[in-house]
Design a protein around this motif. Structure first.
Motif, PDB file in Angstrom:
ATOM      1  N   ILE A 195       0.845  -1.023   0.180  1.00 47.52           N
ATOM      2  CA  ILE A 195       0.150  -0.070   0.028  1.00 47.52           C
ATOM      3  C   ILE A 195       0.665   1.173   0.072  1.00 47.52           C
ATOM      4  N   GLU A 196       0.828   2.013  -1.022  1.00 44.16           N
ATOM      5  CA  GLU A 196       1.623   3.396  -1.114  1.00 44.16           C
ATOM      6  C   GLU A 196       1.017   4.378  -0.705  1.00 44.16           C
ATOM      7  N   SER A 197       1.612   5.248   0.218  1.00 47.74           N
ATOM      8  CA  SER A 197       0.902   6.412   0.901  1.00 47.74           C
ATOM      9  C   SER A 197       1.750   7.701   0.453  1.00 47.74           C
ATOM     10  N   GLU A 198       0.847   8.803   0.106  1.00 42.07           N
ATOM     11  CA  GLU A 198       1.387  10.153  -0.023  1.00 42.07           C
ATOM     12  C   GLU A 198       0.866  11.196   0.488  1.00 42.07           C
ATOM     13  N   VAL A 199       1.692  11.887   1.403  1.00 44.23           N
ATOM     14  CA  VAL A 199       1.171  12.930   2.076  1.00 44.23           C
ATOM     15  C   VAL A 199       1.420  14.326   1.329  1.00 44.23           C
ATOM     16  N   GLN A 200       0.461  15.164   1.520  1.00 46.36           N
ATOM     17  CA  GLN A 200       0.482  16.492   1.010  1.00 46.36           C
ATOM     18  C   GLN A 200      -0.087  17.315   1.712  1.00 46.36           C
ATOM     19  N   LEU A 201       0.933  18.122   2.363  1.00 47.93           N
ATOM     20  CA  LEU A 201       0.549  19.358   3.251  1.00 47.93           C
ATOM     21  C   LEU A 201       0.444  20.869   2.713  1.00 47.93           C
ATOM     22  N   ILE A 202      -0.393  21.586   3.289  1.00 47.78           N
ATOM     23  CA  ILE A 202      -0.576  23.044   2.745  1.00 47.78           C
ATOM     24  C   ILE A 202       1.024  23.547   2.879  1.00 47.78           C
ATOM     25  N   GLU A 203       1.258  24.470   1.963  1.00 48.92           N
ATOM     26  CA  GLU A 203       2.764  25.248   2.176  1.00 48.92           C
ATOM     27  C   GLU A 203       2.622  26.218   3.294  1.00 48.92           C
ATOM     28  N   ASN A 204       3.724  26.224   3.682  1.00 41.83           N
ATOM     29  CA  ASN A 204       3.919  27.511   4.928  1.00 41.83           C
ATOM     30  C   ASN A 204       3.167  27.141   5.995  1.00 41.83           C
ATOM     31  N   ILE A 205       3.244  26.154   6.656  1.00 43.79           N
ATOM     32  CA  ILE A 205       2.443  25.848   7.779  1.00 43.79           C
ATOM     33  C   ILE A 205       2.929  26.557   8.872  1.00 43.79           C
ATOM     34  N   SER A 206       2.137  27.653   9.425  1.00 45.67           N
ATOM     35  CA  SER A 206       2.496  28.545  10.456  1.00 45.67           C
ATOM     36  C   SER A 206       1.219  28.802  11.296  1.00 45.67           C
ATOM     37  N   ALA A 207       1.818  29.147  12.555  1.00 47.76           N
ATOM     38  CA  ALA A 207       0.736  29.296  13.640  1.00 47.76           C
ATOM     39  C   ALA A 207      -0.035  30.761  13.310  1.00 47.76           C
ATOM     40  N   PRO A 208      -1.008  30.727  13.858  1.00 48.05           N
ATOM     41  CA  PRO A 208      -1.937  29.717  14.686  1.00 48.05           C
ATOM     42  C   PRO A 208      -2.356  28.649  13.925  1.00 48.05           C
ATOM     43  N   ILE A 209      -2.557  27.440  14.669  1.00 52.67           N
ATOM     44  CA  ILE A 209      -3.191  26.291  14.163  1.00 52.67           C
ATOM     45  C   ILE A 209      -4.188  25.775  15.301  1.00 52.67           C
ATOM     46  N   LYS A 210      -5.351  25.599  14.763  1.00 47.54           N
ATOM     47  CA  LYS A 210      -6.232  25.040  15.730  1.00 47.54           C
ATOM     48  C   LYS A 210      -6.348  23.730  15.631  1.00 47.54           C
ATOM     49  N   ALA A 211      -6.617  22.935  16.987  1.00 47.28           N
ATOM     50  CA  ALA A 211      -6.800  21.368  16.777  1.00 47.28           C
ATOM     51  C   ALA A 211      -8.110  21.084  15.853  1.00 47.28           C
ATOM     52  N   GLY A 212      -7.770  20.200  15.190  1.00 45.81           N
ATOM     53  CA  GLY A 212      -8.957  19.799  13.982  1.00 45.81           C
ATOM     54  C   GLY A 212      -8.855  20.686  12.717  1.00 45.81           C
ATOM     55  N   ALA A 213      -8.004  21.374  12.543  1.00 51.18           N
ATOM     56  CA  ALA A 213      -7.875  21.975  11.293  1.00 51.18           C
ATOM     57  C   ALA A 213      -7.269  21.282  10.267  1.00 51.18           C
ATOM     58  N   GLN A 214      -7.699  21.157   8.970  1.00 52.95           N
ATOM     59  CA  GLN A 214      -7.217  20.429   7.997  1.00 52.95           C
ATOM     60  C   GLN A 214      -5.847  21.149   7.456  1.00 52.95           C
ATOM     61  N   ILE A 215      -4.864  20.390   7.372  1.00 48.96           N
ATOM     62  CA  ILE A 215      -3.599  20.961   7.181  1.00 48.96           C
ATOM     63  C   ILE A 215      -2.924  20.274   5.860  1.00 48.96           C
ATOM     64  N   GLY A 216      -3.652  19.295   5.450  1.00 49.56           N
ATOM     65  CA  GLY A 216      -2.975  18.484   4.189  1.00 49.56           C
ATOM     66  C   GLY A 216      -4.258  17.293   4.239  1.00 49.56           C
ATOM     67  N   GLU A 217      -3.679  16.253   3.131  1.00 52.64           N
ATOM     68  CA  GLU A 217      -4.482  15.143   2.927  1.00 52.64           C
ATOM     69  C   GLU A 217      -3.500  13.998   2.656  1.00 52.64           C
ATOM     70  N   ILE A 218      -3.880  12.697   3.022  1.00 49.32           N
ATOM     71  CA  ILE A 218      -3.106  11.636   2.775  1.00 49.32           C
ATOM     72  C   ILE A 218      -3.801  10.463   1.749  1.00 49.32           C
ATOM     73  N   THR A 219      -2.892  10.311   0.728  1.00 48.04           N
ATOM     74  CA  THR A 219      -3.662   9.499  -0.415  1.00 48.04           C
ATOM     75  C   THR A 219      -2.896   7.871  -0.382  1.00 48.04           C
ATOM     76  N   TYR A 220      -3.943   6.844  -0.282  1.00 47.43           N
ATOM     77  CA  TYR A 220      -3.287   5.462  -0.241  1.00 47.43           C
ATOM     78  C   TYR A 220      -3.757   5.073  -1.566  1.00 47.43           C
ATOM     79  N   SER A 221      -2.749   4.279  -2.155  1.00 46.53           N
ATOM     80  CA  SER A 221      -2.939   3.624  -3.544  1.00 46.53           C
ATOM     81  C   SER A 221      -2.128   2.085  -3.601  1.00 46.53           C
TER      82      SER A 221
END
Length: 417
Positions: free
Chosen positions: A356-382
């Motif tokens: 199972i391959e996984s690819e993580v993509q995160l938003i660019e320039n992750i900077s504070a403040p970040i709240k718990a539960g906020a989406q900051i990317g996605e992971i794709t399984y293939s």
């Protein structure tokens, strides 16, 4: 004494403030590593099959588990009738009276033998269509549902396109060899399997489809009570393997013997589609190929879960939040926060040695403040390049912005303690 302590505290405070003003950040992305148990298993070779074109599909996800030229276009004979049946079930009513036209009555064998001017209930004709594969029945149903054969063919092509069957073209509702200005009546083994998947897992009429196609025998008369018509199911696969679910045979001079069928074992459902699987006198080739592919699926493919509640790699996903602060000493390091995939797990049929391959993509320039539960990317399984599932990646904790005030408050709290 108090003055000496205050002086030392003041110096300590100034040094901390100076260090804090020189902090800088560098974002880091950590992704899960791929790993899988390396276990030997039997492999299916295309040369082992009689069919020129064949696929084995996982009916739950639509993933192709095996293919022998499965994307090659070819005539499909009476396997066409699964599309005719499902459209009739979705767009008609079983108690509809279907009138027989001269065109329907003139269709070649195999036929019910209906006469122009007769009428039959749609329900009865669907058994005639799927159990005996009557060609005149298919035309009568098409004219009733679509108004004409050509309009019904348009409905068939529209539905095929909706299902993603982009290498399929319908001209007739019965699958007889045909050609027009756009080409020949054709599909691919992959598209045919996809259509069967729709019929048994997705269509609102799936239960009716299964009930009809699993019936062993059926008798009926026309709407006036005249005649007695007996139908016997010619799908030998239904008695060939435990869990056999449904299927449809087909044969024409151009198509050869064709078949599409499904089998359910525990919680696994497999679909086999075969095109050009021999010509007379090789009628049994399709049953041999079907058994071989179904057995291959049963012996080699088992479910594994992919999703937020299961990590196949025992890997933690963490990110550095630029200028972030999570409550620890606000030194020169960025704030590390854990992220996790959100959503229900997806079951995937896999071989034991399949990765199972996984690819993580995160938003660019992750900077504070970040709240718990906020989406900051996605992971794709293939698997083998085929995307299986995509989950949003969300922060598990809050990272505040590391401001001068936060740093100062932190230092003051140390001094007071």
């Amino acid at each position: 004494m108090m003055k000496r302590l205050a002086g030392r505290s003041g110096m300590f405070l100034l040094l901390l403030i100076l260090e804090i003003t020189l902090l800088f950040t560098a974002p880091v992305i950590v992704t899960a590593e791929n790993a899988a148990e390396d276990t030997s298993d039997s492999e299916m070779r295309p040369s082992e099959l009689y069919a020129r074109y064949a696929v084995l599909m996982d009916a739950e996800t639509g993933r192709i588990l095996f293919s022998k030229s499965g994307d090659t276009e070819a005539p499909m004979a009476s396997t066409t009738k699964i599309m005719t049946c499902i459209l009739a079930l979705e767009n008609g009513t079983l108690t509809d009276k279907v009138s027989v036209s001269s065109e329907a009555a003139s269709q070649p064998e195999v036929s019910l033998g209906m006469k122009e001017g007769q009428s039959f209930y749609l329900k009865d004709l669907l058994y005639s269509l799927m159990l005996e594969s009557h060609n005149d029945t298919a035309v009568a149903i098409a004219e009733h549902i679509g108004g004409s054969v050509s309009e019904f063919a348009n409905m068939m092509n529209t539905k095929a396109e909706e299902l993603g069957c982009m290498s399929t073209y319908f001209i007739t509702p019965n699958g007889l060899d045909a050609e027009d200005e756009n080409g020949i009546h054709h599909t691919t083994a992959q598209d045919l399997a996809r259509m069967m998947k729709y019929c048994i897992t997705e269509s609102p009429a799936k239960e009716q489809f299964l009930e009809i196609t699993r019936t062993g025998s059926y008798t009926f008369s026309d709407c006036d009570g005249n005649g007695s018509y007996a139908c016997t199911n010619h799908n030998a696969f239904l008695k060939m393997m435990d869990g056999a679910l449904t299927g449809k045979t087909g044969f024409t001079a151009d198509a050869g013997y064709c078949y599409v069928g499904a089998l359910q074992n525990d919680d696994r459902t497999f679909i086999v589609a075969l095109l050009a699987c021999g010509w007379p006198n090789n009628k049994g080739y399709k049953w041999s190929d079907t058994r071989k592919l179904m057995t291959y699926g049963l012996e080699n493919y088992f479910y594994r879960d992919i999703g937020s509640s299961y990590d196949p790699y025992n890997a933690e996903l963490t990110v550095d939040v630029e200028n972030g602060y999570t409550g620890s000493f606000p030194d020169s390091k960025n704030a590390d926060i854990n992220v996790s995939a959100q959503g229900s797990p997806v079951r995937v049929l896999l071989k034991q040695n399949e990765e199972i391959e996984s690819e993580v993509q995160l938003i660019e320039n992750i900077s504070a403040p970040i709240k718990a539960g906020a989406q900051i990317g996605e992971i794709t399984y293939s698997v083998n390049g085929n995307r299986i599932a995509v989950y949003p990646l969300c922060a598990e904790e809050t990272a505040l912005e590391r401001t001068f005030k936060i740093c100062l408050d932190y230092v003051v709290s140390l001094v007071l303690l």
